[in-house]
Design a protein around this motif. Structure first.
Motif, PDB file in Angstrom:
ATOM      1  N   PHE A 162      30.834  32.623  31.050  1.00 14.03           N
ATOM      2  CA  PHE A 162      31.924  31.464  31.520  1.00 14.03           C
ATOM      3  C   PHE A 162      32.173  31.598  33.040  1.00 14.03           C
ATOM      4  O   PHE A 162      32.718  30.747  33.768  1.00 14.03           O
ATOM      5  CB  PHE A 162      33.343  31.987  30.899  1.00 14.03           C
ATOM      6  CG  PHE A 162      33.423  31.602  29.415  1.00 14.03           C
ATOM      7  CD1 PHE A 162      33.207  30.196  29.108  1.00 14.03           C
ATOM      8  CD2 PHE A 162      33.614  32.553  28.628  1.00 14.03           C
ATOM      9  CE1 PHE A 162      33.350  29.832  27.621  1.00 14.03           C
ATOM     10  CE2 PHE A 162      33.446  32.323  27.155  1.00 14.03           C
ATOM     11  CZ  PHE A 162      33.303  30.847  26.546  1.00 14.03           C
ATOM     12  N   ASP A 163      31.580  32.917  33.734  1.00 17.96           N
ATOM     13  CA  ASP A 163      31.956  33.126  35.254  1.00 17.96           C
ATOM     14  C   ASP A 163      30.870  33.993  35.669  1.00 17.96           C
ATOM     15  O   ASP A 163      31.252  35.127  36.130  1.00 17.96           O
ATOM     16  CB  ASP A 163      33.276  33.685  35.025  1.00 17.96           C
ATOM     17  CG  ASP A 163      33.879  33.936  36.526  1.00 17.96           C
ATOM     18  OD1 ASP A 163      33.223  33.187  37.455  1.00 17.96           O
ATOM     19  OD2 ASP A 163      35.078  34.403  36.586  1.00 17.96           O
ATOM     20  N   PRO A 164      29.712  33.268  35.808  1.00 22.00           N
ATOM     21  CA  PRO A 164      28.406  34.431  36.093  1.00 22.00           C
ATOM     22  C   PRO A 164      28.326  34.357  37.618  1.00 22.00           C
ATOM     23  O   PRO A 164      27.363  34.086  38.245  1.00 22.00           O
ATOM     24  CB  PRO A 164      27.268  33.482  35.435  1.00 22.00           C
ATOM     25  CG  PRO A 164      27.580  32.244  35.311  1.00 22.00           C
ATOM     26  CD  PRO A 164      29.087  32.021  35.111  1.00 22.00           C
ATOM     27  N   GLN A 165      29.324  34.971  38.095  1.00 21.06           N
ATOM     28  CA  GLN A 165      29.291  35.264  39.763  1.00 21.06           C
ATOM     29  C   GLN A 165      28.874  36.670  39.911  1.00 21.06           C
ATOM     30  O   GLN A 165      28.978  37.275  39.091  1.00 21.06           O
ATOM     31  CB  GLN A 165      30.672  35.039  40.463  1.00 21.06           C
ATOM     32  CG  GLN A 165      31.063  33.694  40.258  1.00 21.06           C
ATOM     33  CD  GLN A 165      32.506  33.441  41.195  1.00 21.06           C
ATOM     34  OE1 GLN A 165      32.253  33.267  42.161  1.00 21.06           O
ATOM     35  NE2 GLN A 165      33.747  33.538  40.323  1.00 21.06           N
ATOM     36  N   TRP A 166      28.151  37.000  40.867  1.00 23.31           N
ATOM     37  CA  TRP A 166      27.503  38.164  40.935  1.00 23.31           C
ATOM     38  C   TRP A 166      28.422  39.496  40.852  1.00 23.31           C
ATOM     39  O   TRP A 166      28.020  40.399  40.457  1.00 23.31           O
ATOM     40  CB  TRP A 166      26.643  38.388  42.477  1.00 23.31           C
ATOM     41  CG  TRP A 166      27.528  38.201  43.683  1.00 23.31           C
ATOM     42  CD1 TRP A 166      27.919  37.142  44.626  1.00 23.31           C
ATOM     43  CD2 TRP A 166      28.197  39.392  44.308  1.00 23.31           C
ATOM     44  NE1 TRP A 166      28.312  37.616  45.332  1.00 23.31           N
ATOM     45  CE2 TRP A 166      28.767  38.750  45.380  1.00 23.31           C
ATOM     46  CE3 TRP A 166      28.207  40.675  44.388  1.00 23.31           C
ATOM     47  CZ2 TRP A 166      29.475  39.628  46.201  1.00 23.31           C
ATOM     48  CZ3 TRP A 166      28.906  41.645  44.675  1.00 23.31           C
ATOM     49  CH2 TRP A 166      29.683  40.887  45.928  1.00 23.31           C
ATOM     50  N   TYR A 167      29.481  39.410  41.059  1.00 22.96           N
ATOM     51  CA  TYR A 167      30.310  40.712  41.244  1.00 22.96           C
ATOM     52  C   TYR A 167      30.858  40.758  39.772  1.00 22.96           C
ATOM     53  O   TYR A 167      31.644  41.719  39.344  1.00 22.96           O
ATOM     54  CB  TYR A 167      31.449  40.539  42.131  1.00 22.96           C
ATOM     55  CG  TYR A 167      32.215  39.303  42.370  1.00 22.96           C
ATOM     56  CD1 TYR A 167      33.118  38.760  41.866  1.00 22.96           C
ATOM     57  CD2 TYR A 167      31.774  38.578  43.515  1.00 22.96           C
ATOM     58  CE1 TYR A 167      33.564  37.629  41.920  1.00 22.96           C
ATOM     59  CE2 TYR A 167      32.422  37.181  43.931  1.00 22.96           C
ATOM     60  CZ  TYR A 167      33.291  36.897  43.155  1.00 22.96           C
ATOM     61  OH  TYR A 167      33.857  35.482  43.402  1.00 22.96           O
ATOM     62  N   ARG A 197      29.055  36.436  31.610  1.00 21.86           N
ATOM     63  CA  ARG A 197      27.610  35.787  31.728  1.00 21.86           C
ATOM     64  C   ARG A 197      27.772  34.185  31.152  1.00 21.86           C
ATOM     65  O   ARG A 197      27.238  33.344  31.706  1.00 21.86           O
ATOM     66  CB  ARG A 197      26.916  36.532  30.554  1.00 21.86           C
ATOM     67  CG  ARG A 197      26.167  37.976  31.435  1.00 21.86           C
ATOM     68  CD  ARG A 197      24.785  38.216  30.757  1.00 21.86           C
ATOM     69  NE  ARG A 197      24.416  39.322  31.364  1.00 21.86           N
ATOM     70  CZ  ARG A 197      24.534  40.493  30.750  1.00 21.86           C
ATOM     71  NH1 ARG A 197      24.990  40.659  29.520  1.00 21.86           N
ATOM     72  NH2 ARG A 197      24.166  41.756  31.193  1.00 21.86           N
TER      73      ARG A 197
END
Lengths: 164, 164
Positions: free
Chosen positions: A42-47, A40
Motif C-alpha cells: 500500500f505504501d512502497p516508499q523507500w523508507y 509493499r
C-alpha cells in the motif's frame, strides 16, 4: 437488541460517552514482517520497504507506513470500544497526525478521550461524539516515552433504547 | 541526485507543484478477498467481515473498511506521483472523509489537486504543498458515478537543486 460494532449485544450507548471520559485501548505490538508487507502493498516508499536505503538514512532503519500505524489504532478501537458500543460507520477523520517514526518491535499504547457530543439532527436516534486518540511508544520500562500518532474524529452512537 | 519517494532519481520538485495543477492517479480495483482480509485484521466490524449480517443490512453486502480504501488511495499516490517526486514523509492528513460505501468489485478512480504551497520555514530546502484528493466509483460505462473518499493533506517536497 442493538448490535455493537462487532455484532454483539451493545452495552455502550451515546449516553455513556460523557465528555472527559477516557478509554484505555491496550497495547499493539509492531510486528516487522507485517509492517513491511503492508508497506509493499500500500505504501512502497523507500523508507518503508528498502532496508538498505533506510539504514543509511536519518531514520536508521525501516519505518512503518502511517496507514499501517493508523490501522493498528483502528484495531485497538474496535477491540476495546466498538465491540461493545452501539456505533454506526464513521464519516471520517477530522485530523490525523503522525508525530514520530514507528519501528518494528515497537509497543504502542493507545488512549481515547471523549471531547464533545450532541444529538444528531441528520440521524434521529443517534448522537454525534467527538473523540481524540493518542498512540504512544512504550519505553523499555513500559512507560510511554512519546507520541507517534494523534487523531480527532467523530462517530455516531445510538441512544440507549427505552427499557421494555 | 535527489531520491523520489520510491528511491529513484526525482524529476518532480516543489517548483513543479503549482496550485490548480491536477494529477490523474489511475484506477484501483477493489478485490473482495483482500478487502475482507484487511478488515479481519484491522477493522473487524460486522459490516466489513460478517457476510450474513451485512447482506441483511441497509448496505446489502460487505463494505470496505475506510482504512482499506485510504490505503488504496496511498498506493495510487505513490505509483503516480511520489515515485517521481522529491518528497519527504508526510506529517498527516488534515481531513479524511468516507462519503459512500465501497464494495468488492468497485473500480475507484483517484484524482489529486494542488491547492496551495509555500516555502517551509522549519525545513530549509523544502516547501509545504497542500493537496486534495478524491476517489470516485466508476459506473458500468467507465464514467465516475460518485465520490467515495475525499482527503486534504500537506506534504513536504524538496526544492529543485541548482544545476551544476
Amino acid at each position: 437488541m442493538t448490535l455493537s460494532g462487532t455484532g454483539r449485544d451493545a452495552d455502550l450507548f451515546y449516553e455513556d460517552l460523557a465528555p472527559g471520559l477516557t478509554f484505555d485501548l491496550g497495547v499493539a505490538d509492531v510486528e516487522g514482517d507485517e509492517m513491511v508487507a503492508f508497506a509493499r502493498r500500500f505504501d512502497p516508499q523507500w523508507y518503508h520497504v528498502d532496508e538498505g536505503l533506510a539504514a543509511e538514512s536519518a531514520y536508521g532503519g525501516l519505518i512503518a507506513s502511517g496507514f499501517y500505524t493508523v490501522s493498528l489504532f483502528m484495531r485497538a478501537y474496535v477491540d476495546h470500544l466498538l465491540s461493545r458500543a452501539a456505533a454506526a460507520a464513521s464519516p471520517g477523520l477530522e485530523e490525523l497526525r503522525w508525530t514520530a517514526p514507528v519501528y518494528a518491535g515497537d509497543h504502542l499504547a493507545t488512549s481515547l478521550e471523549v471531547v464533545d457530543r450532541g444529538l444528531s439532527r441528520a440521524r434521529p436516534g443517534f448522537g454525534t461524539v467527538t473523540l481524540t486518540a493518542v498512540m504512544s511508544r512504550l519505553g523499555p520500562g513500559g512507560d510511554p516515552e512519546g507520541d507517534v500518532l494523534r487523531t480527532r474524529f467523530r462517530g455516531w452512537f445510538a441512544l440507549r433504547p427505552d427499557p421494555r
